[in-house]
Enzyme design. Structure first.
Site, PDB file in Angstrom:
ATOM      1  N   ASP A  37       0.837  -1.201   0.000  1.00 48.43           N
ATOM      2  CA  ASP A  37       0.000   0.000   0.000  1.00 48.43           C
ATOM      3  C   ASP A  37       0.873   1.253   0.000  1.00 48.43           C
ATOM      4  OD1 ASP A  37      -2.040   1.819   0.295  1.00 48.43           O
ATOM      5  OD2 ASP A  37      -3.014   0.760   1.955  1.00 48.43           O
ATOM      6  N   CYS A  77      -5.966   4.229  -3.387  1.00 47.88           N
ATOM      7  CA  CYS A  77      -6.226   2.859  -2.931  1.00 47.88           C
ATOM      8  C   CYS A  77      -7.501   2.186  -3.448  1.00 47.88           C
ATOM      9  CB  CYS A  77      -6.286   2.832  -1.413  1.00 47.88           C
ATOM     10  SG  CYS A  77      -4.967   3.712  -0.574  1.00 47.88           S
ATOM     11  N   LYS A 133      -6.009  -5.193   4.427  1.00 47.12           N
ATOM     12  CA  LYS A 133      -6.909  -4.056   4.153  1.00 47.12           C
ATOM     13  C   LYS A 133      -7.947  -4.417   3.101  1.00 47.12           C
ATOM     14  CE  LYS A 133      -6.258   0.437   1.863  1.00 47.12           C
ATOM     15  NZ  LYS A 133      -5.423   1.657   1.866  1.00 47.12           N
ATOM     16  N   HIS A 135     -11.223  -2.131   2.264  1.00 44.61           N
ATOM     17  CA  HIS A 135     -11.467  -0.831   1.617  1.00 44.61           C
ATOM     18  C   HIS A 135     -12.403  -0.922   0.417  1.00 44.61           C
ATOM     19  CE1 HIS A 135      -9.613   3.384   0.616  1.00 44.61           C
ATOM     20  NE2 HIS A 135     -10.808   3.447   1.181  1.00 44.61           N
ATOM     21  N   HIS A 229       1.722   2.302   4.080  1.00 41.35           N
ATOM     22  CA  HIS A 229       0.787   3.440   4.156  1.00 41.35           C
ATOM     23  C   HIS A 229       0.976   4.129   5.506  1.00 41.35           C
ATOM     24  CE1 HIS A 229      -3.078   5.560   4.285  1.00 41.35           C
ATOM     25  NE2 HIS A 229      -3.335   5.196   3.049  1.00 41.35           N
ATOM     26  N   ASP A 287      -0.565  -0.825  -4.695  1.00 41.09           N
ATOM     27  CA  ASP A 287      -1.883  -0.393  -5.194  1.00 41.09           C
ATOM     28  C   ASP A 287      -1.842   0.949  -5.903  1.00 41.09           C
ATOM     29  OD1 ASP A 287      -1.449   1.132  -2.886  1.00 41.09           O
ATOM     30  OD2 ASP A 287      -3.564   1.090  -2.302  1.00 41.09           O
ATOM     31  N   ASN A 288      -0.795   1.731  -5.635  1.00 45.16           N
ATOM     32  CA  ASN A 288      -0.596   3.013  -6.325  1.00 45.16           C
ATOM     33  C   ASN A 288       0.822   3.463  -6.016  1.00 45.16           C
ATOM     34  OD1 ASN A 288      -2.764   3.762  -3.796  1.00 45.16           O
ATOM     35  ND2 ASN A 288      -0.750   4.743  -3.717  1.00 45.16           N
ATOM     36  N   LYS A 306       1.495   9.398  -5.627  1.00 40.71           N
ATOM     37  CA  LYS A 306       0.124   8.988  -5.316  1.00 40.71           C
ATOM     38  C   LYS A 306      -0.877  10.098  -5.631  1.00 40.71           C
ATOM     39  CE  LYS A 306      -2.833   7.369  -1.530  1.00 40.71           C
ATOM     40  NZ  LYS A 306      -2.920   6.931  -0.123  1.00 40.71           N
TER      41      LYS A 306
HETATM   42 CA    CA Z   1      -2.689   2.998  -1.523  1.00 36.96          CA
END
Ligand code: CA
Length: 473
Positions: A37, A77, A133, A135, A229, A287-288, A306
């Site tokens: 993350d 995310c 996670k 989300h 994160h 994820d990014n 991001k």
């Molecule tokens: Ca993320």
């Protein structure tokens, strides 16, 4: 079906990697997707990181393939996860925003109209688990156990604190605002647990347990670490490894990445110890891109990070191993996208599976380590609905259009940092890409829920946002 799949696998193996056929054990394969993350592009050894050793994440690249042009479907995310787990551009089903924590709201998250990869894998007889996670919705109907996962261990919010003593809320209904979700007790399926380990270590432990328990069946594990994160939190065990790093923020970030890397090592070791590594597909990606100023991540030469539609937000560390099927040490330079993961899995379980399910990716296996197979000519697309941003990546070019700015076209294969706008001398290229972007957009839906940037508006519309309604879960 199993027989058919086996025959298909054997034929494929025979065609592409005859030298590996000795090791090929018949039967379906296992799948482990490891998602980091907010990890920066340049924060893994296989992308040149110098100050944070990631020997275990690097093992995946060495055992299989690393993707130097690996993209995700969004720069934050939630939408990126929705794309990854459905294999479809998330805007096709209205997931154009980062969801809010809203435990009463059945529309806040991945709509029930969509099947997840776990739903698909379950249909093929797989044991499935999500760790970490989520989300993709905090309402009970959107809980991982209701989205194809036999087991879940983790948290529903968009982030989480790392130390157990800070997990003081018994559930999401005890939250009073968005970021209170970071302090909930963890869930094992629908039950709250009293966890005592540092979060990253707890997630790794659960991953190993699931793999061990399911070694004799086919399994699909979605291991979604929230490291690295924010908040930046690490234990002394990991911090001590980086006492030489002067910058305190970077030191804590490095410690968090190191804990993540240890977890990846535990997963790979367990697969090897059980003798199932050869026939297990392990994918690693973020994820990014890294939010460099927030968590001290490093996207290297990529522009921005991001949230941005420059490559710093969208191009991520990306590697994949499947020893029986992917030659070790493969370096794949053509663009790939997280959507290809679902298509690769489903095509290898059932030829035509990706098409049948209207997936947006492709099966990558025929292209890996086989120079005779030319890379497909594809264009990837991104849309930020609220800010009216557009982006596209073809084999050679990257287009970025942000409201209030002139459209920018980069020859990304030669200009990885997106510095020189070549639109004036490539107007035809620009027009063609813009036209394909418009055609893509015609297939999209407007966002189906309010997102993180509309937190206040959502609260006004839903004053009962955290008030438990109805009976117990
Ligand atoms: Ca993320």
């Amino acid at each position: 079906m199993i027989l058919k799949t086996t025959v298909f696998l054997l034929i494929l193996v025979g065609c592409f990697h005859p030298s590996h056929s000795q090791q090929q054990s018949p039967g379906p394969f296992n799948v482990v997707i490891i998602l980091a993350d907010d990890l920066g592009y340049a924060d893994v050894g296989f992308n040149g990181c110098k100050d944070i050793p990631t020997p275990n994440i690097d093992r995946i690249a060495q055992n299989g393939a690393k993707f130097t042009n690996g993209y995700v479907t969004y720069a934050v995310c939630g939408p990126s996860r929705a794309g990854l787990l459905t294999g479809k551009y998330q805007d096709r089903f209205g997931f154009g925003r980062n969801p809010l924590l809203a435990p009463n709201d059945p529309d806040m998250g991945l709509p029930l109209s969509e099947k997840t990869l776990a739903d698909h894998m379950k249909a093929f007889g797989y044991q499935t688990m999500a760790i970490g996670k989520w989300h993709l919705g905090a309402h009970t109907s959107l809980h991982p156990n209701n989205r194809g996962f036999d087991e879940f261990f983790g948290f529903l919010s968009g982030g989480h604190r790392y130390f157990p003593e800070e997990w003081v809320l018994n559930d999401e209904f005890e939250a009073q605002s968005q970021y209170d979700g970071y302090r909930t007790k963890l869930l094992r399926n629908f039950e709250r647990v009293e966890e005592r380990e540092y979060l990253t270590d707890a997630l790794s432990r659960e991953a190993v347990r699931f793999i061990r328990n399911n070694a004799r069946t086919s399994f699909f594990l979605y291991l979604a670490y929230n490291a690295p994160h924010t908040p930046l939190q690490a234990t002394s065990t990991y911090l001590e490894r980086f006492s030489h790093l002067f910058d305190k923020k970077r030191r804590t970030y490095a410690a968090m990445v190191s804990a993540l890397d240890d977890g990846v090592g535990r997963v790979l070791d367990e697969l090897e110890a059980l003798g199932i590594s050869d026939n297990t597909l392990v994918v690693f990606l973020s994820d990014n891109g890294g939010p460099e100023s927030a968590n001290a991540s490093d996207n290297g030469v990529l522009r921005e990070g991001k949230g941005s539609f420059f490559d710093g937000g969208l191009r991520v560390p990306f590697a994949m191993q499947w020893p029986a099927r992917i030659p070790s040490g493969t370096v794949y330079q053509a663009p790939v996208i997280s959507l290809d993961i679902a298509a690769t899995l489903l095509e290898n379980l059932e030829p035509g599976g990706a098409l049948k399910r209207d997936l947006d990716g492709i099966n990558l296996l025929p292209f890996l380590g086989n120079p005779r197979v030319k890379a497909p000519q594809r264009t990837f697309f991104w849309r930020n609905f609220d800010r009216n941003w557009q982006a596209a990546r073809s084999s050679e070019f990257k287009l970025v259009i942000r409201e209030g700015e002139n459209p920018q076209l980069y020859r990304i294969t030669e200009d990885i940092g997106e510095r020189t706008n070549v639109l004036p001398e490539n107007r035809t290229v620009y027009e063609k890409i813009a036209e394909t972007w418009n055609a893509w957009e015609a297939s999209l839906q407007d966002p189906a829920f309010l997102g993180l940037s509309q937190d206040r508006a959502y609260n006004q519309l839903h004053p009962d946002r955290f008030v438990r309604s109805g009976g117990p879960e």
